[in-house]
Design a protein around this motif. Structure first.
Motif, PDB file in Angstrom:
ATOM      1  N   TRP A 164       0.809  -1.267  -0.004  1.00  0.00           N
ATOM      2  CA  TRP A 164      -0.036   0.023  -0.172  1.00  0.00           C
ATOM      3  C   TRP A 164       0.780   1.415   0.053  1.00  0.00           C
ATOM      4  O   TRP A 164       0.788   2.150   0.937  1.00  0.00           O
ATOM      5  N   MET A 165       1.885   1.397  -1.104  1.00  0.00           N
ATOM      6  CA  MET A 165       2.543   2.522  -1.029  1.00  0.00           C
ATOM      7  C   MET A 165       2.045   3.616  -1.115  1.00  0.00           C
ATOM      8  O   MET A 165       2.737   4.728  -0.910  1.00  0.00           O
ATOM      9  N   GLU A 166       0.960   3.857  -1.762  1.00  0.00           N
ATOM     10  CA  GLU A 166      -0.043   5.263  -1.968  1.00  0.00           C
ATOM     11  C   GLU A 166      -0.955   5.498  -0.854  1.00  0.00           C
ATOM     12  O   GLU A 166      -1.643   6.518  -0.681  1.00  0.00           O
ATOM     13  N   ASP A 167      -0.637   4.729   0.553  1.00  0.00           N
ATOM     14  CA  ASP A 167      -1.441   5.126   1.699  1.00  0.00           C
ATOM     15  C   ASP A 167      -0.604   5.841   2.723  1.00  0.00           C
ATOM     16  O   ASP A 167       0.330   5.518   2.841  1.00  0.00           O
ATOM     17  N   ARG A 168      -1.415   7.062   3.134  1.00  0.00           N
ATOM     18  CA  ARG A 168      -0.536   7.842   4.152  1.00  0.00           C
ATOM     19  C   ARG A 168      -0.144   7.014   5.480  1.00  0.00           C
ATOM     20  O   ARG A 168       0.766   7.291   6.062  1.00  0.00           O
ATOM     21  N   HIS A 169      -0.899   6.245   5.729  1.00  0.00           N
ATOM     22  CA  HIS A 169      -0.640   5.356   6.881  1.00  0.00           C
ATOM     23  C   HIS A 169       0.472   4.470   6.689  1.00  0.00           C
ATOM     24  O   HIS A 169       1.543   4.421   7.624  1.00  0.00           O
ATOM     25  N   VAL A 170       0.782   3.969   5.676  1.00  0.00           N
ATOM     26  CA  VAL A 170       2.029   3.278   5.135  1.00  0.00           C
ATOM     27  C   VAL A 170       3.189   4.303   5.178  1.00  0.00           C
ATOM     28  O   VAL A 170       4.449   3.966   5.642  1.00  0.00           O
ATOM     29  N   THR A 171       3.069   5.223   4.582  1.00  0.00           N
ATOM     30  CA  THR A 171       4.034   6.354   4.238  1.00  0.00           C
ATOM     31  C   THR A 171       4.551   6.892   5.775  1.00  0.00           C
ATOM     32  O   THR A 171       5.479   7.048   6.046  1.00  0.00           O
ATOM     33  N   ASP A 172       3.509   7.097   6.536  1.00  0.00           N
ATOM     34  CA  ASP A 172       3.798   7.362   8.028  1.00  0.00           C
ATOM     35  C   ASP A 172       4.714   6.518   8.691  1.00  0.00           C
ATOM     36  O   ASP A 172       5.596   6.610   9.428  1.00  0.00           O
ATOM     37  N   PHE A 173       4.274   5.211   8.604  1.00  0.00           N
ATOM     38  CA  PHE A 173       5.106   3.830   8.993  1.00  0.00           C
ATOM     39  C   PHE A 173       6.511   3.864   8.566  1.00  0.00           C
ATOM     40  O   PHE A 173       7.382   3.661   9.422  1.00  0.00           O
ATOM     41  N   LEU A 174       6.771   4.223   7.631  1.00  0.00           N
ATOM     42  CA  LEU A 174       8.126   4.363   6.847  1.00  0.00           C
ATOM     43  C   LEU A 174       8.963   5.539   7.290  1.00  0.00           C
ATOM     44  O   LEU A 174      10.037   5.246   7.508  1.00  0.00           O
ATOM     45  N   GLU A 175       8.455   6.605   7.254  1.00  0.00           N
ATOM     46  CA  GLU A 175       9.003   7.813   7.844  1.00  0.00           C
ATOM     47  C   GLU A 175       9.321   7.860   9.253  1.00  0.00           C
ATOM     48  O   GLU A 175      10.283   8.421   9.888  1.00  0.00           O
ATOM     49  N   ASP A 176       8.632   6.900  10.149  1.00  0.00           N
ATOM     50  CA  ASP A 176       8.968   6.638  11.648  1.00  0.00           C
ATOM     51  C   ASP A 176      10.108   5.658  11.912  1.00  0.00           C
ATOM     52  O   ASP A 176      10.635   5.514  13.022  1.00  0.00           O
ATOM     53  N   ALA A 177      10.620   5.179  10.784  1.00  0.00           N
ATOM     54  CA  ALA A 177      11.721   4.165  11.002  1.00  0.00           C
ATOM     55  C   ALA A 177      13.105   5.014  11.099  1.00  0.00           C
ATOM     56  O   ALA A 177      13.334   6.006  10.544  1.00  0.00           O
ATOM     57  N   ASP A 178      13.765   4.290  12.209  1.00  0.00           N
ATOM     58  CA  ASP A 178      14.940   4.909  12.348  1.00  0.00           C
ATOM     59  C   ASP A 178      16.205   4.366  11.350  1.00  0.00           C
ATOM     60  O   ASP A 178      17.217   5.156  11.437  1.00  0.00           O
ATOM     61  N   VAL A 179      15.786   3.130  10.879  1.00  0.00           N
ATOM     62  CA  VAL A 179      16.914   2.910   9.688  1.00  0.00           C
ATOM     63  C   VAL A 179      15.854   2.370   8.740  1.00  0.00           C
ATOM     64  O   VAL A 179      15.028   1.107   8.990  1.00  0.00           O
ATOM     65  N   LEU A 180      15.806   2.525   7.481  1.00  0.00           N
ATOM     66  CA  LEU A 180      15.159   2.288   6.487  1.00  0.00           C
ATOM     67  C   LEU A 180      15.995   1.508   5.398  1.00  0.00           C
ATOM     68  O   LEU A 180      16.859   2.074   4.807  1.00  0.00           O
ATOM     69  N   LEU A 181      16.058   0.114   5.099  1.00  0.00           N
ATOM     70  CA  LEU A 181      16.699  -0.352   4.142  1.00  0.00           C
ATOM     71  C   LEU A 181      15.853  -0.534   2.835  1.00  0.00           C
ATOM     72  O   LEU A 181      14.761  -1.264   2.978  1.00  0.00           O
ATOM     73  N   VAL A 182      16.305   0.270   1.819  1.00  0.00           N
ATOM     74  CA  VAL A 182      15.771   0.117   0.549  1.00  0.00           C
ATOM     75  C   VAL A 182      16.510  -0.916  -0.423  1.00  0.00           C
ATOM     76  O   VAL A 182      17.701  -0.685  -0.676  1.00  0.00           O
ATOM     77  N   VAL A 183      15.852  -2.016  -0.899  1.00  0.00           N
ATOM     78  CA  VAL A 183      16.758  -2.935  -1.543  1.00  0.00           C
ATOM     79  C   VAL A 183      16.003  -2.853  -2.931  1.00  0.00           C
ATOM     80  O   VAL A 183      14.877  -3.305  -3.035  1.00  0.00           O
ATOM     81  N   GLY A 184      16.776  -2.854  -4.023  1.00  0.00           N
ATOM     82  CA  GLY A 184      16.447  -2.843  -5.283  1.00  0.00           C
ATOM     83  C   GLY A 184      15.200  -1.669  -5.971  1.00  0.00           C
ATOM     84  O   GLY A 184      14.574  -2.101  -6.601  1.00  0.00           O
ATOM     85  N   SER A 185      15.266  -0.688  -5.278  1.00  0.00           N
ATOM     86  CA  SER A 185      14.394   0.629  -5.598  1.00  0.00           C
ATOM     87  C   SER A 185      14.985   1.793  -5.585  1.00  0.00           C
ATOM     88  O   SER A 185      15.793   2.157  -4.616  1.00  0.00           O
ATOM     89  N   GLY A 186      14.536   2.604  -6.389  1.00  0.00           N
ATOM     90  CA  GLY A 186      15.125   4.101  -6.536  1.00  0.00           C
ATOM     91  C   GLY A 186      14.177   5.223  -5.638  1.00  0.00           C
ATOM     92  O   GLY A 186      14.724   6.154  -5.575  1.00  0.00           O
ATOM     93  N   LEU A 187      13.190   4.491  -4.986  1.00  0.00           N
ATOM     94  CA  LEU A 187      12.438   5.183  -4.241  1.00  0.00           C
ATOM     95  C   LEU A 187      11.779   6.472  -5.297  1.00  0.00           C
ATOM     96  O   LEU A 187      11.633   7.580  -4.753  1.00  0.00           O
ATOM     97  N   GLY A 188      11.275   5.968  -6.304  1.00  0.00           N
ATOM     98  CA  GLY A 188      10.675   7.044  -7.516  1.00  0.00           C
ATOM     99  C   GLY A 188       9.286   7.456  -6.954  1.00  0.00           C
ATOM    100  O   GLY A 188       8.997   7.106  -5.779  1.00  0.00           O
ATOM    101  N   GLU A 189       8.718   7.988  -8.051  1.00  0.00           N
ATOM    102  CA  GLU A 189       7.326   8.629  -7.926  1.00  0.00           C
ATOM    103  C   GLU A 189       6.343   7.562  -7.130  1.00  0.00           C
ATOM    104  O   GLU A 189       5.668   8.030  -6.044  1.00  0.00           O
ATOM    105  N   LEU A 190       6.162   6.329  -7.676  1.00  0.00           N
ATOM    106  CA  LEU A 190       5.240   5.509  -7.193  1.00  0.00           C
ATOM    107  C   LEU A 190       5.468   4.877  -5.759  1.00  0.00           C
ATOM    108  O   LEU A 190       4.730   4.430  -5.165  1.00  0.00           O
ATOM    109  N   SER A 191       6.838   5.068  -5.607  1.00  0.00           N
ATOM    110  CA  SER A 191       7.374   4.056  -4.415  1.00  0.00           C
ATOM    111  C   SER A 191       7.730   5.287  -3.184  1.00  0.00           C
ATOM    112  O   SER A 191       8.116   4.761  -2.187  1.00  0.00           O
ATOM    113  N   SER A 192       7.282   6.404  -3.471  1.00  0.00           N
ATOM    114  CA  SER A 192       7.408   7.615  -2.669  1.00  0.00           C
ATOM    115  C   SER A 192       6.082   8.265  -2.161  1.00  0.00           C
ATOM    116  O   SER A 192       6.055   9.313  -1.741  1.00  0.00           O
TER     117      SER A 192
END
Length: 560
Positions: free
Chosen positions: A279-307
């Motif tokens: 659910w990458m376009e859901d604000r609840h999930v976005t908030d969850f990701l923003e709250d991480a103190d370490v975010l491991l991003v594997v195989g993604s550039g965190l482009g438009e649809l992934s951010s």
């Protein structure tokens, strides 16, 4: 110490005998085919054109399987899917000028999705090169220039002896992480001319590995082991490098929740206690990701649809593992690790400690509950029920291909791809018409496995000609056409932005009658009968079409 003479490949007696007595009548086209066979290719896609006839004649005299589609762009989509499914470079044979240019959108999608497509294109005769004023049919001033900004690498041939090395270099480039489409250009007279060169017997194009630098994985491992709230974002690179198993091991070792991007569907089990799903376009999930103190991003550039349309604003540290050097830190500052996802995850598994977080699964469950409540409030039961109907009918091992249509947008976020590399869409470049021809390529790659394509009525119009291809080759593809009488997504976008839509309402054919005219069984289905109709269609050998007239709505965006 290695000496140059140690690297020389000495011919066997059989190779020497063959080199001294090559079969008569061979051409540059034969060198193309022999090189492809030497590299391990078994199947080629494309359709002939005037300047490329020598290649197709050589294919006819070989044991390569030619899958001929009706439109070059659709042949490109089919090759893209073949490359995604097999992990092999998929040869795509194109002719000069209009034929080649028609395939550009498919090559753009292959580039965005890191699919290994090997496009081999003819060119006007050597005498016509360089000016664009010679008057040759299909002539372009600079054909390569049209592809340089799209493909991963361009390889130009001007003499027959260059053909094996150029194709081998292109093959290696296509399969070097990150995978991608490549372009080989050969003039018509070079393809047609007889050659005295011996048959191509040994071709080595093994792609180099891309391991991580150890000091980077050591620091990343330390951060992850000591983190309070680590979270993992798994992108398409996990799928392309076949690293889903290592991703799961690392997530469980760290007790780290995982969200998969739309390109990473299936990289992590949907129902796992640590799965935030997609659910990458859901604000609840976005908030969850923003709250991480370490975010491991594997195989993604965190482009438009992934951010979440670039609204994602991380507050913690980011570790980004990415094979595409240009995507490292392209959108967010990070500890960038330029590496193949599989090798980097293996390095982290060897260096991270075990971390226990009993609250991680509970936080995931709470977030998914919030996502569900938001969807319930929007009255989206029809759309979610359709996704459930498709999932209930589709075998776990069957690949599915989703066009840029409303149900496809729902599938990005809400469809459970139960196995890695089984759900695909055109979300990389976003062009219409991908699903059905791509599904045909997947059916070629995995004969005997039913494949599903999902299109809207607008996108379906791009691929109707390939009903003939599906019938000709007896490909096991079920095509679900969701018909709302137009470009449904654009209709919504324009209505929201400008009050009313323009150019989005379409007059369409009778899809069932049209499919039947190609000899393809077709049925009109409903939301209530979709599961049963899909199950029957997927079990029916050869191609089938299901026509579903209905109006769907996309879930409301939650960028804010």
């Amino acid at each position: 110490m290695t000496h140059d003479h140690d690297l020389v490949l000495r011919p066997t007696e059989a190779q020497t005998a063959a080199a001294l007595a090559p079969p008569p009548g061979r051409t540059g086209g034969d060198l193309v085919v022999e090189t492809l066979r030497g590299l391990g290719a078994t199947t080629v896609f494309g359709l002939p054109g005037q300047h490329a006839l020598a290649v197709f004649d050589a294919v006819r005299r070989s044991d390569l399987r030619l899958v001929g589609l009706r439109v070059e762009n659709n042949a490109g989509f089919a090759a893209d899917a073949y490359g995604r499914i097999t992990g092999e470079a998929a040869p795509l044979l194109l002719s000069t000028g209009p034929g080649a240019l028609t395939a550009l959108p498919a090559l753009q999608e292959a580039a965005a999705a890191s699919s290994p497509v090997l496009a081999i294109c003819s060119q006007v005769p050597v005498a016509g090169l360089g000016g664009g004023r010679k008057g040759y049919l299909h002539e372009l001033k600079d054909q390569q220039a049209s592809f340089r900004d799209v493909v991963k690498s361009v390889h130009v041939v001007r003499a027959a002896s260059q053909i094996p090395s150029a194709i081998a270099a292109a093959w290696q480039s296509a399969l070097t992480a990150p995978h991608g489409p490549v372009w080989v250009e050969i003039p018509e007279d070079v393809l047609r001319a007889e050659t005295v060169l011996p048959q191509v017997t040994a071709v080595d194009a093994t792609p180099p590995e891309l391991p991580p630098r150890p000091e980077l994985t050591a620091l990343a491992a330390h951060w992850l082991t000591e983190a309070e709230r680590p979270v993992i974002v798994a992108g398409g690179g996990v799928i392309r490098s076949d690293a889903a198993g290592k991703l799961r091991q690392l997530a469980e070792r760290l007790d780290a929740p995982v969200v998969t991007t739309y390109g990473g569907k299936g990289a992590f089990p949907w129902t796992h206690p640590l799965s935030l799903q997609s659910w990458m376009e859901d604000r609840h999930v976005t908030d969850f990701l923003e709250d991480a103190d370490v975010l491991l991003v594997v195989g993604s550039g965190l482009g438009e649809l992934s951010s979440n349309y670039h609204t994602f604003a991380p507050r913690g540290r980011i570790v980004q593992i990415e094979a595409d050097l240009g995507k490292l830190e392209a959108n967010h500052p990070a500890l960038g690790i330029h590496a193949d996802a599989r090798l980097a995850l293996q390095a982290l598994l060897e260096t991270t400690g075990v971390r226990t977080d009993p609250g991680a699964a509970r936080r995931v469950e709470e977030t998914l509950r919030e996502v569900g409540a938001r969807l319930e409030a929007q009255d989206t039961s029809l759309e979610r029920n359709l996704l459930a109907a498709v999932r209930a009918a589709l075998p776990d091992r069957s690949p599915s291909f989703w066009d840029m249509t409303i149900l496809g947008y729902w599938a990005w976020a809400g469809f459970d791809a139960r196995r890695p590399n089984t759900m695909h869409s055109a979300q990389g470049a976003g062009g219409l018409g991908h699903a059905f021809p791509a599904a045909l390529g997947a059916a070629v790659a995995e004969p005997g496995t039913p494949v599903l394509a999902v299109s809207g009525d607008g996108g379906a119009m791009y691929g109707l000609a390939e009903l003939a291809t599906a019938k000709q080759y007896g490909l096991d593809v079920t095509w679900l056409v969701v018909d709302d009488g137009g470009y449904g997504i654009l209709r919504e976008y324009m209505t929201d932005a400008y009050g009313e839509p323009t150019g989005t309402d379409l007059t369409g054919p009778d899809f069932t009658a049209l499919a039947q005219s190609f000899g393809v069984p077709a049925t009109r289905t409903t939301p209530e009968t979709l599961t049963a109709d899909l199950k029957h269609a997927l079990k029916t050998p050869g191609p089938t079409l299901l026509h579903l007239p209905t109006h769907l709505r996309i879930f409301a965006p939650t960028h804010q």
